[in-house]
Design a protein around this motif. Structure first.
Motif, PDB file in Angstrom:
ATOM      1  N   HIS A 108       0.838  -1.203   0.000  1.00  0.00           N
ATOM      2  CA  HIS A 108       0.000   0.000   0.000  1.00  0.00           C
ATOM      3  C   HIS A 108       0.874   1.254   0.000  1.00  0.00           C
ATOM      4  O   HIS A 108       0.629   2.191  -0.774  1.00  0.00           O
ATOM      5  CB  HIS A 108      -0.929   0.000   1.218  1.00  0.00           C
ATOM      6  N   PHE A 109       1.889   1.271   0.866  1.00  0.00           N
ATOM      7  CA  PHE A 109       2.787   2.423   0.963  1.00  0.00           C
ATOM      8  C   PHE A 109       3.442   2.700  -0.395  1.00  0.00           C
ATOM      9  O   PHE A 109       3.458   3.833  -0.874  1.00  0.00           O
ATOM     10  CB  PHE A 109       3.849   2.159   2.031  1.00  0.00           C
ATOM     11  N   VAL A 110       3.959   1.660  -1.024  1.00  0.00           N
ATOM     12  CA  VAL A 110       4.636   1.807  -2.318  1.00  0.00           C
ATOM     13  C   VAL A 110       3.647   2.286  -3.392  1.00  0.00           C
ATOM     14  O   VAL A 110       3.959   3.183  -4.181  1.00  0.00           O
ATOM     15  CB  VAL A 110       5.327   0.497  -2.729  1.00  0.00           C
ATOM     16  N   GLN A 112       0.896   4.009  -3.025  1.00  0.00           N
ATOM     17  CA  GLN A 112       0.552   5.411  -2.783  1.00  0.00           C
ATOM     18  C   GLN A 112       1.738   6.319  -3.117  1.00  0.00           C
ATOM     19  O   GLN A 112       1.549   7.410  -3.655  1.00  0.00           O
ATOM     20  CB  GLN A 112       0.114   5.610  -1.329  1.00  0.00           C
ATOM     21  N   ALA A 113       2.950   5.870  -2.813  1.00  0.00           N
ATOM     22  CA  ALA A 113       4.141   6.655  -3.142  1.00  0.00           C
ATOM     23  C   ALA A 113       4.237   6.856  -4.648  1.00  0.00           C
ATOM     24  O   ALA A 113       4.548   7.954  -5.126  1.00  0.00           O
ATOM     25  CB  ALA A 113       5.393   5.971  -2.602  1.00  0.00           C
ATOM     26  N   ARG A 114       3.956   5.800  -5.407  1.00  0.00           N
ATOM     27  CA  ARG A 114       4.042   5.896  -6.871  1.00  0.00           C
ATOM     28  C   ARG A 114       2.980   6.830  -7.444  1.00  0.00           C
ATOM     29  O   ARG A 114       3.196   7.432  -8.499  1.00  0.00           O
ATOM     30  CB  ARG A 114       3.947   4.506  -7.490  1.00  0.00           C
ATOM     31  N   LYS A 115       1.858   6.975  -6.771  1.00  0.00           N
ATOM     32  CA  LYS A 115       0.828   7.927  -7.207  1.00  0.00           C
ATOM     33  C   LYS A 115       1.238   9.364  -6.904  1.00  0.00           C
ATOM     34  O   LYS A 115       0.856  10.284  -7.613  1.00  0.00           O
ATOM     35  CB  LYS A 115      -0.497   7.634  -6.510  1.00  0.00           C
ATOM     36  N   ALA A 116       2.016   9.543  -5.828  1.00  0.00           N
ATOM     37  CA  ALA A 116       2.334  10.886  -5.345  1.00  0.00           C
ATOM     38  C   ALA A 116       3.698  11.404  -5.787  1.00  0.00           C
ATOM     39  O   ALA A 116       3.952  12.611  -5.708  1.00  0.00           O
ATOM     40  CB  ALA A 116       2.266  10.907  -3.811  1.00  0.00           C
ATOM     41  N   HIS A 117       4.583  10.512  -6.231  1.00  0.00           N
ATOM     42  CA  HIS A 117       5.967  10.924  -6.509  1.00  0.00           C
ATOM     43  C   HIS A 117       6.449  10.247  -7.790  1.00  0.00           C
ATOM     44  O   HIS A 117       6.193   9.067  -8.002  1.00  0.00           O
ATOM     45  CB  HIS A 117       6.864  10.548  -5.314  1.00  0.00           C
ATOM     46  N   PRO A 118       7.181  10.980  -8.631  1.00  0.00           N
ATOM     47  CA  PRO A 118       7.547  10.432  -9.942  1.00  0.00           C
ATOM     48  C   PRO A 118       8.606   9.328  -9.956  1.00  0.00           C
ATOM     49  O   PRO A 118       8.623   8.513 -10.870  1.00  0.00           O
ATOM     50  CB  PRO A 118       8.054  11.654 -10.712  1.00  0.00           C
TER      51      PRO A 118
END
Length: 147
Positions: A108-110, A112-118
């Motif tokens: 989940h963390f990864v 969400q990170a991929r949605k928020a950061h390039p």
């Protein structure tokens, strides 16, 4: 949820001799889910990590975030951050999330990170990983996030 952030000029992770994740300037995040952690806790931690001002501005002051500098994010699961060494010489990991819960929260963390950061790279959950880094500063920040 526990994380150790390391500001790096470069970092990589290998599994069986093969590089599976690699970044230049950015953050290496060692991440541990604990019993009772939720997706909301993971989201809260990610938001803090992306906005934490630990990169230097033009004046040399830590005033810029990972998002400000466009750095990479390398996320590596590390259940050993939940180690309790209070009783004896062998660490206890009873506060770590179960492998199933840990995998879910790491995933989940990864995601969400991929949605928020390039630029997001990862290790491999529960694998024997070899992590290499050049700590910039050195800047190393431990974090604990709860509901």
């Amino acid at each position: 949820m526990i994380a150790v952030l390391q500001r790096v000029s470069e970092a990589s992770v290998r599994v069986e001799g093969v590089v599976i994740g690699q970044i230049g300037t950015g953050l290496l995040v060692l991440l541990c889910a604990e019993k009772g952690d939720t997706e909301a806790v993971a989201d809260k931690m990610l938001a803090k990590i992306l906005k934490l001002r630990i990169f230097s501005d033009a004046g040399g002051k830590m005033n810029l975030s990972l998002q400000d500098v466009g750095g990479g994010l390398l996320v590596v699961s590390q259940f050993t951050l939940a180690a309790d060494v209070a009783g004896g010489n062998r660490p206890s990991f009873t506060q770590a999330a179960t492998p199933e819960e840990g995998l879910h929260l790491y995933g989940h963390f990864v995601a969400q990170a991929r949605k928020a950061h390039p630029e997001v790279q990862t290790g491999r959950f529960a694998a024997d990983m070899k992590v290499s880094l050049v700590n910039d500063g050195p800047i190393t920040i431990p974090m604990r996030m709860t509901a």
